[in-house]
Scaffold this active site. Structure first.
Site, PDB file in Angstrom:
ATOM      1  N   GLU A 115       0.741 -14.602   6.228  1.00 38.69           N
ATOM      2  CA  GLU A 115      -0.235 -13.523   6.095  1.00 38.69           C
ATOM      3  C   GLU A 115      -0.168 -12.877   4.712  1.00 38.69           C
ATOM      4  O   GLU A 115       0.852 -12.938   4.049  1.00 38.69           O
ATOM      5  CB  GLU A 115      -0.003 -12.450   7.176  1.00 38.69           C
ATOM      6  CG  GLU A 115       1.403 -12.394   7.719  1.00 38.69           C
ATOM      7  CD  GLU A 115       1.544 -11.467   8.917  1.00 38.69           C
ATOM      8  OE1 GLU A 115       1.659 -10.274   8.671  1.00 38.69           O
ATOM      9  OE2 GLU A 115       1.555 -11.963  10.065  1.00 38.69           O
ATOM     10  N   ASP A 119      -0.186  -4.760  -0.730  1.00 32.41           N
ATOM     11  CA  ASP A 119       0.571  -3.942  -1.676  1.00 32.41           C
ATOM     12  C   ASP A 119       0.286  -2.462  -1.436  1.00 32.41           C
ATOM     13  O   ASP A 119      -0.497  -1.840  -2.137  1.00 32.41           O
ATOM     14  CB  ASP A 119       0.198  -4.353  -3.101  1.00 32.41           C
ATOM     15  CG  ASP A 119       1.296  -4.009  -4.086  1.00 32.41           C
ATOM     16  OD1 ASP A 119       2.364  -3.521  -3.637  1.00 32.41           O
ATOM     17  OD2 ASP A 119       1.096  -4.212  -5.277  1.00 32.41           O
ATOM     18  N   TYR A 227       0.900  -5.130  11.195  1.00 35.98           N
ATOM     19  CA  TYR A 227       1.357  -6.522  11.199  1.00 35.98           C
ATOM     20  C   TYR A 227       2.612  -6.758  12.030  1.00 35.98           C
ATOM     21  O   TYR A 227       3.184  -7.831  11.991  1.00 35.98           O
ATOM     22  CB  TYR A 227       1.570  -7.033   9.776  1.00 35.98           C
ATOM     23  CG  TYR A 227       2.382  -6.100   8.894  1.00 35.98           C
ATOM     24  CD1 TYR A 227       3.728  -5.876   9.130  1.00 35.98           C
ATOM     25  CD2 TYR A 227       1.779  -5.452   7.820  1.00 35.98           C
ATOM     26  CE1 TYR A 227       4.465  -5.029   8.333  1.00 35.98           C
ATOM     27  CE2 TYR A 227       2.510  -4.596   7.008  1.00 35.98           C
ATOM     28  CZ  TYR A 227       3.857  -4.390   7.269  1.00 35.98           C
ATOM     29  OH  TYR A 227       4.576  -3.551   6.487  1.00 35.98           O
ATOM     30  N   CYS A 409      -9.242  -5.957 -46.681  1.00 33.63           N
ATOM     31  CA  CYS A 409      -8.781  -7.083 -45.867  1.00 33.63           C
ATOM     32  C   CYS A 409      -7.279  -7.299 -46.076  1.00 33.63           C
ATOM     33  O   CYS A 409      -6.828  -7.414 -47.215  1.00 33.63           O
ATOM     34  CB  CYS A 409      -9.539  -8.351 -46.250  1.00 33.63           C
ATOM     35  SG  CYS A 409      -8.865  -9.837 -45.489  1.00 33.63           S
ATOM     36  N   CYS A 412      -6.807 -10.786 -48.099  1.00 34.56           N
ATOM     37  CA  CYS A 412      -7.246 -11.044 -49.473  1.00 34.56           C
ATOM     38  C   CYS A 412      -7.557  -9.776 -50.257  1.00 34.56           C
ATOM     39  O   CYS A 412      -7.842  -9.847 -51.450  1.00 34.56           O
ATOM     40  CB  CYS A 412      -8.466 -11.970 -49.478  1.00 34.56           C
ATOM     41  SG  CYS A 412      -9.961 -11.178 -48.859  1.00 34.56           S
ATOM     42  N   CYS A 432     -11.320 -15.629 -49.034  1.00 42.21           N
ATOM     43  CA  CYS A 432     -10.255 -15.063 -48.198  1.00 42.21           C
ATOM     44  C   CYS A 432      -9.432 -16.174 -47.533  1.00 42.21           C
ATOM     45  O   CYS A 432      -9.970 -16.989 -46.788  1.00 42.21           O
ATOM     46  CB  CYS A 432     -10.861 -14.157 -47.133  1.00 42.21           C
ATOM     47  SG  CYS A 432      -9.637 -13.507 -45.983  1.00 42.21           S
TER      48      CYS A 432
HETATM   49  S1  IVH Z   1       6.629  -7.857   7.612  1.00 44.13           S
HETATM   50  C1  IVH Z   1      10.927  -7.338   8.876  1.00 44.13           C
HETATM   51  N1  IVH Z   1       4.182  -8.311   6.870  1.00 44.13           N
HETATM   52  O1  IVH Z   1       6.289  -5.806   2.353  1.00 44.13           O
HETATM   53  C2  IVH Z   1       9.635  -7.686   8.278  1.00 44.13           C
HETATM   54  N2  IVH Z   1       5.493  -6.835   5.565  1.00 44.13           N
HETATM   55  O2  IVH Z   1       8.877  -6.413   0.924  1.00 44.13           O
HETATM   56  C3  IVH Z   1       8.827  -6.498   8.021  1.00 44.13           C
HETATM   57  N3  IVH Z   1       4.308  -5.847   3.670  1.00 44.13           N
HETATM   58  O3  IVH Z   1       8.335  -3.269   3.520  1.00 44.13           O
HETATM   59  C4  IVH Z   1       7.776  -6.690   7.058  1.00 44.13           C
HETATM   60  N4  IVH Z   1       2.378  -6.835   4.034  1.00 44.13           N
HETATM   61  O4  IVH Z   1       5.831  -2.802   3.394  1.00 44.13           O
HETATM   62  C5  IVH Z   1       5.321  -7.664   6.597  1.00 44.13           C
HETATM   63  N5  IVH Z   1       1.969  -8.768   6.339  1.00 44.13           N
HETATM   64  C6  IVH Z   1       3.103  -8.124   6.076  1.00 44.13           C
HETATM   65  C7  IVH Z   1       3.230  -7.239   4.998  1.00 44.13           C
HETATM   66  C8  IVH Z   1       4.453  -6.623   4.758  1.00 44.13           C
HETATM   67  C9  IVH Z   1       3.040  -5.983   3.265  1.00 44.13           C
HETATM   68  C10 IVH Z   1       5.311  -5.008   2.987  1.00 44.13           C
HETATM   69  C11 IVH Z   1       6.090  -4.081   3.874  1.00 44.13           C
HETATM   70  C12 IVH Z   1       7.535  -4.404   3.624  1.00 44.13           C
HETATM   71  C13 IVH Z   1       7.490  -5.104   2.338  1.00 44.13           C
HETATM   72  C14 IVH Z   1       8.662  -6.044   2.225  1.00 44.13           C
END
Ligand code: IVH
Length: 671
Positions: A115, A119, A227, A409, A412, A432
């Site tokens: 997935e 960010d 998620y 320039c 030159c 130049c």
């Molecule tokens: S799963 C134990 N799924 O990435 C697993 N995390 O670097 C829990 N994040 O702290 C995370 N998209 O903030 C998971 N599809 C996704 C995510 C995701 C973004 C972030 C989340 C986590 C960080 C880890």
């Protein structure tokens, strides 16, 4: 309003249900069924009824998203299960290593769910009997902050689950983020109010969730994806993919690009697909998360201190980075254009170290208010030249200096002018050296005369030593000339001379393009070659004749006439012709005599002294027809190292096969 309490109660319930449904259609599914006006009408009716019967207001009512007073500070929440983070894979090899570890530990190949890695910032949501009762930030993984009031304002987070039999307790985890569009809109508004803009959508989302006043958060246009189903009393599910389906059914916004993959190869190809497509999304992702699908497998794999062994984040190389702008220098192009170039503290962007980036022109520096000494954001996308996106103004110290275009320039010393209505400043120096260098490099470039091995350092030296003043001089260089240069060994001198020699038979369109006439790019050059058939005819053509060529307008025509009139250019062309550079279209000069005239030739395998394309060009210049497959009409095949099936086919048909040396002898280049 006189409505009975009972009727009001019933209508309120009805309205809430309707509004919840339409919120879900709009904010979660992105597929509204009614107009905004109709929705507003429902909302107003509910608000009026709730005002008339205040004791009927409940916290999960859609009217209660923004409420309460600004907090003094956030309370803390101890997570019932620690909120782990993810280990990273920075390339495909690390992904393979992860798969190897997992497979070895399990004794079988698992399925994965892949997935997008959103960010934003990670949050935990707790529902009791279907009602949102708490939302917390991740914090240090053990203890986070209670940001319930703020999370309630996010419309894709349900205040009440869409299920008739909600579990007594349910906990999910997801990501709160800000779309690119919302981010840009927010920063625009902040700038207008004189407030410092956020550096990126993630900071903006985090800043908005950590607002003490939820009314501010409500205006920030945050969004969410859930998620992970962490805990649900009375519900059972056997795989992550199933959990995602349950989450969607309960009304959470689940990312639509989650994919069940049955092999590592599928995982890898899905990850690289999104590495290329990430910009199509309206939100930023910094990688893909790869999770073992089966819960049983997850349990057996367990976790390390801070991250599970059953998941990994495949991180995309960052395409933007911040670094310090050390200086702005000016580069002189072949037409005299002065381009400001940022000299940067070296920084890694998208897998390459960047220490220079273009700033395009003076106006852009002014508009973006970029100053020497600033911390700047640098972007590199694909193979385009890195550019400075903007200055991080929040980090200014006051010691930064403004840039001024020099009035002389730097190469030159000639005057620099900026014509009315143009963004570019230009050096007017006719002699130049910087302009000369750039025009020779252009002449030798791949799409022009394709002189391999004639790089910037070599051209610079040739100019500095007075060996070359313009492109025509290249054809009069001797081996002794080249051997004077630094780092020019016998072999490379030999190769360079050969490459220069070969360039004499480049097609007319390449030569026209190579001359660097203003406004004559590759496409126009091809049209002109087609129309006039020789350089002589092109340069004698009147403006009218030139404009008769489809695709050639008055600007191009005038530019060609201006070029043709210049005595220095006439001289250049005379010397090119004298050196034997072909100035007419190939068809008119295809040799009718010689070893290759009229022969059909196929090249296969790798040649040692030139690329296959160069060999083909050489053969064509000597009158051969080069084809890609072997047939009875093929006169001979030239086979290099590791030839493919073409060699076998030639043997089958009894077509003569030459090796590279034999071919070179045949064309008079033999050793
Ligand atoms: S799963 C134990 N799924 O990435 C697993 N995390 O670097 C829990 N994040 O702290 C995370 N998209 O903030 C998971 N599809 C996704 C995510 C995701 C973004 C972030 C989340 C986590 C960080 C880890």
């Amino acid at each position: 309003m006189s409505m009975s309490r009972e009727r009001a109660e019933r209508r309120i319930e009805e309205l809430r249900e309707l509004i919840r449904y339409h919120d879900w259609r709009y904010y979660v599914l992105d597929a509204p069924e009614i107009s905004d006006a109709e929705y507003d009408r429902l909302m107003r009716e509910l608000e009026e009824l709730e005002r008339a019967f205040p004791d009927l207001v409940t916290p999960d009512s859609p009217t209660q998203r923004v409420g309460g007073r600004p907090a003094q500070q956030f309370g803390t929440v101890r997570h019932r299960l620690p909120m782990l983070s993810l280990a990273n894979a920075f390339d495909v090899d690390e992904l393979r290593a992860f798969h190897r570890r997992v497979t070895e530990a399990l004794g079988e190949t698992p399925e994965y769910v892949v997935e997008p890695k959103i960010d934003g910032l990670s949050v935990a949501l707790r529902y009791e009997h279907g009602v949102l009762i708490r939302g917390a930030t991740r914090g240090d993984g053990e203890v986070g902050e209670d940001v319930t009031a703020n999370l309630r304002t996010i419309r894709s987070i349900p205040l009440r689950l869409r299920t008739s039999y909600p579990p007594p307790v349910l906990e999910v985890r997801g990501e709160v983020y800000m779309s690119r569009q919302a981010f840009e809109q927010l920063n625009r508004a902040r700038r207008e109010r004189g407030e410092p803009p956020f550096a990126n959508p993630r900071n903006a989302a985090a800043g908005s969730v950590r607002q003490l006043d939820p009314r501010v958060t409500a205006q920030r246009n945050l969004n969410s994806f859930v998620y992970e189903l962490r805990y649900a009393e009375g519900l059972s599910w056997r795989s992550h993919f199933e959990a995602l389906r349950l989450l969607a059914e309960m009304g959470f916004r689940v990312n639509e690009h989650c994919r069940l993959c049955r092999s590592l190869e599928e995982v890898i190809s899905f990850c690289s697909e999104w590495e290329g497509r990430r910009h199509q999304l309206d939100y930023e992702i910094d990688g893909m998360v790869v999770k073992v699908n089966s819960l049983e497998h997850q349990r057996r794999l367990g976790a390390r201190a801070r991250s599970p062994r059953w998941a990994i984040a495949y991180k995309f190389p960052g395409e933007e980075a911040t670094t310090r702008l050390l200086d702005i220098v000016v580069q002189v192009g072949r037409t005299g254009t002065l381009t400001p170039i940022a000299v940067l503290e070296p920084v890694e962007v998208a897998g390459a170290t960047v220490s220079r980036a273009t700033l395009h022109n003076e106006d852009i520096i002014e508009q973006k208010d970029i100053r020497i000494g600033d911390v700047v954001l640098v972007r590199r996308a694909g193979d385009v030249i890195p550019e400075v996106v903007r200055a991080v103004r929040e980090l200014r110290t006051g010691d930064e200096r403004k840039f001024r275009m020099p009035d002389r320039c730097p190469a030159c010393g000639a005057e620099v002018v900026r014509l009315e209505g143009e963004v570019a400043s230009r050096c007017v120096g006719a002699a130049c050296p910087a302009q000369r260098k750039e025009s020779i490099l252009h002449f030798a470039s791949r799409d022009a005369m394709d002189i391999e091995g004639l790089g910037e350092a070599t051209v610079q030296q040739l100019i500095d030593r007075g060996l070359v003043r313009d492109a025509a001089d290249l054809y009069y260089l001797t081996k002794e000339d080249l051997l004077q240069l630094e780092r020019m060994a016998d072999k490379s001198a030999q190769n360079l001379l050969l490459a220069i020699e070969r360039s004499k038979s480049r097609p007319l369109r390449a030569l026209i393009y190579a001359l660097g006439i203003r406004h004559v790019g590759q496409r126009t050059a091809a049209l002109l070659a087609e129309a006039f058939g020789s350089l002589e005819a092109l340069l004698e053509a009147s403006e009218e004749q030139l404009q008769g060529v489809p695709g050639v307008g008055s600007v191009v025509a005038q530019s060609i006439r201006a070029f043709a009139r210049q005595p220095a250019n006439r001289d250049l062309i005379r010397r090119l012709q004298k050196a034997g550079v072909r100035t007419a279209a190939a068809s008119q000069t295809r040799p009718t005599e010689g070893p290759l005239a009229g022969k059909t030739v196929v090249f296969t395998g790798t040649l040692g002294s030139m690329t296959r394309a160069e060999a083909a060009r050489l053969a064509e210049s000597l009158g051969a027809r080069v084809t890609s497959s072997v047939s009875r009409n093929t006169d001979f095949v030239v086979a290099g190292e590791n030839p493919g099936s073409k060699l076998a086919r030639a043997r089958e048909l009894g077509v003569p096969v030459l090796d590279e040396d034999q071919f070179l002898k045949l064309v008079g280049r033999g050793r």
